[in-house]
Design an enzyme around this catalytic site. Structure first.
Site, mmCIF file in Angstrom:
data_model
loop_
_atom_site.group_PDB
_atom_site.id
_atom_site.type_symbol
_atom_site.label_atom_id
_atom_site.label_comp_id
_atom_site.label_asym_id
_atom_site.label_seq_id
_atom_site.Cartn_x
_atom_site.Cartn_y
_atom_site.Cartn_z
ATOM 1 N N CYS A 21 16.064 1.925 -6.414
ATOM 2 C CA CYS A 21 15.165 2.543 -5.445
ATOM 3 C C CYS A 21 15.551 4.022 -5.394
ATOM 4 C CB CYS A 21 15.341 1.899 -4.074
ATOM 5 S SG CYS A 21 14.571 2.833 -2.741
ATOM 6 N N CYS B 286 -8.155 17.580 6.937
ATOM 7 C CA CYS B 286 -9.567 17.647 6.571
ATOM 8 C C CYS B 286 -9.904 19.007 5.957
ATOM 9 C CB CYS B 286 -10.422 17.400 7.807
ATOM 10 S SG CYS B 286 -12.179 17.469 7.453
HETATM 11 ZN ZN ZN Z 1 15.040 1.351 -0.991
#
Ligand code: ZN
Ligand code: ZN
Ligand code: ZN
Ligand code: ZN
Ligand code: ZN
Ligand code: ZN
Length: 496
Positions: free
Chosen positions: A189, A283
């Protein structure tokens, strides 16, 4: 059908779309889980190879932890020693490991010399120093200290030479890291506060959602970047870096640098009254803050909103630039796509503020309706917006590399649909949220912005149409644009 049942139907529709992104079979492993998995793989291969664990790890690492390809090579050689020699595990000429007192060739001190099976000897201090340096450089497959000797040092031997406990732990950490890096089914990760790795069943490029909340691309570790491929993302990032450094160092044509500086800056001048305007929401429909002017314009192309509306401004007009020199047209093309890429990125950041705005609104609704479930449609709207804005941003990197043909036109139509829907939702959440009572608000969000009349998720549908899977053919990259129509699925293959 009561309104409750209707809501339930919408709920399940949403869930189906989510499941498509994340594979249930993904496993998230801590470093100790990984150590256990690695040791299991080692013991498994050891039972066949009959070598010690450290040697087995070196072999598996060499074969990217694919036991079958290791065993194939192993059985190809009838002689185990020959196989181990080829793998740099044992030297060509086996000599008894010597241990003698002599002058160390490295530090020139008289000492007891130790070494490997190749009989390259050095004093203990020199070995310790050498191995510590290698481990600090994140190496777990370490060759003999003698230049030209490719013999790999087994783990057991390494641990004998590095006596320091901290360093031994570092070596274990490096080993696990290299196990993950070499194994095609594993990846870390990318969040620096997270120490988990994901283990997948299929190695294709897709988004992974880690339990820590990080969403990343399995192949390259970047944030989700569909529809652009990992390779083109890299090329695009390089381009962006080039432009940034050019804009700051002032190399090249000055007018171009001004354009790039303009793209990179957060403020633009109102096209009518020239008041500097800083964008403070996601926006791109902008109202000049000069009360005397109140000109409304598109932040991307700076044209009047009265003429523009939610109509396309996503296509670069190549014809207008045809008479110019090629390199100049190419630069303008880059500026066009880069500008939109940067602006959607900026919008993505600014729209993060919406989470707070929406939470306040959700609390109000909860006070009124006494129901937490009633408030969830707003939360979903913000999530949908941010996912779709991210995809929209990357469609501009994708479009830059897209060859001009009919498929490109089709792509631009899909991109335009997505862009209009995203800007509408963004404008609505930023500007109109407080003007309505709960029922009207919900009606608007769900039925006007999120869903079409026949109940599918409008934005996800547009986004799905744009999702592009990539795969590597022998020498070139190909794109598939998957178009899921209401009743049929068609696949268009476009080769760059
Ligand atoms: Zn993680
Ligand atoms: Zn020495
Ligand atoms: Zn050697
Ligand atoms: Zn990627
Ligand atoms: Zn103005
Ligand atoms: Zn525009």
């Amino acid at each position: 059908m009561s309104s409750d049942e209707e809501d339930y139907g919408e709920e399940s529709e949403y869930e189906t779309d989510e499941i498509e992104m994340d594979d249930d079979s993904d496993k998230f492993l801590t470093p100790s889980d990984l150590t256990a998995e690695m040791n299991l793989a080692i013991t498994d291969a050891q039972s066949i190879l009959q070598v010690n664990a450290g040697v087995c790890r070196l072999l598996l690492q060499k074969f990217k932890w694919n036991k079958n390809s290791l065993l194939d090579k192993f059985y190809e050689n009838p002689d185990t020693n020959e196989f181990l020699t080829k793998s740099n595990i044992i030297p060509c000429k086996l000599e008894p490991i010597g241990s003698q007192s002599d002058e160390c060739e490295i530090c020139c001190m008289e000492s007891e010399l130790v070494g490997l099976q190749c009989n390259h000897l050095a004093c203990r201090e020199c070995w310790t120093h050498y191995l510590s340096e290698r481990v600090k450089a994140d190496q777990s497959e370490i060759e003999c200290m003698t230049t030209d000797c490719k013999l790999l040092i087994p783990d057991e031997q390494i641990k004998k030479f590095i006596c320091d406990e901290n360093l031994k732990n570092s070596f274990d950490r490096v080993t696990i890291n290299n196990y993950v890096e070499a194994n095609p089914y594993l990846t870390w990760c990318p969040a620096d506060y997270c120490s988990k790795a994901v283990k997948v069943v299929n190695t294709g490029t897709r988004l992974i959602t880690c339990p820590c909340g990080t969403i990343f691309c399995f192949t390259c570790g970047n944030d989700g970047h569909d529809p652009v491929s990992c390779r083109h993302l890299k090329l695009w990032q390089k381009k962006c870096e080039e432009v940034k450094s050019k804009a700051t160092t002032g190399d090249g044509y000055s007018s171009d640098n001004d354009t790039f500086k303009w793209i990179l800056s957060n403020t633009k001048d109102c096209p009518q009254c020239l008041t500097a305007i800083e964008k403070n929401g996601g926006c791109n429909r902008i109202l000049c803050r000069n009360k005397k002017c109140m000109f409304e314009f598109c932040w991307l192309c700076m044209k009047s909103w009265a003429l523009h509306g939610y109509s396309p401004c996503n296509t670069f007009n190549e014809d207008a630039e045809k008479n110019r020199v090629d390199s100049r047209a190419e630069l303008l093309r880059l500026q066009f796509y880069l500008n939109r890429f940067m602006e959607h990125d900026r919008s993505l950041q600014l729209e993060k503020k919406l989470v707070r705005t929406v939470e306040t609104q959700m609390e109000k609704i909860q006070d009124l309706t006494k129901s937490w479930t009633e408030t969830q449609f707003l939360r979903k709207a913000v999530d949908v917006l941010s996912e779709c804005r991210r995809t929209l941003k990357f469609t501009y990197a994708f479009a830059y590399y897209l060859e001009r043909n009919n498929h490109a036109l089709l792509f631009e139509t899909n991109q335009k649909d997505l862009e209009m829907a995203v800007e509408q939702l963004s404008g609505f959440l930023e500007k109109d949220l407080e003007n309505d009572d709960v029922a009207t608000l919900k009606q608007k969000v769900i039925h006007r912005v999120l869903f079409e009349s026949d109940g599918y998720y409008k934005l996800f549908y547009f986004r799905f149409k744009i999702r592009v899977a990539t795969w590597n053919t022998v020498a070139r990259f190909s794109w598939i644009i998957v178009l899921k129509e209401t009743s049929r699925t068609s696949i268009i293959i476009h080769v760059l």
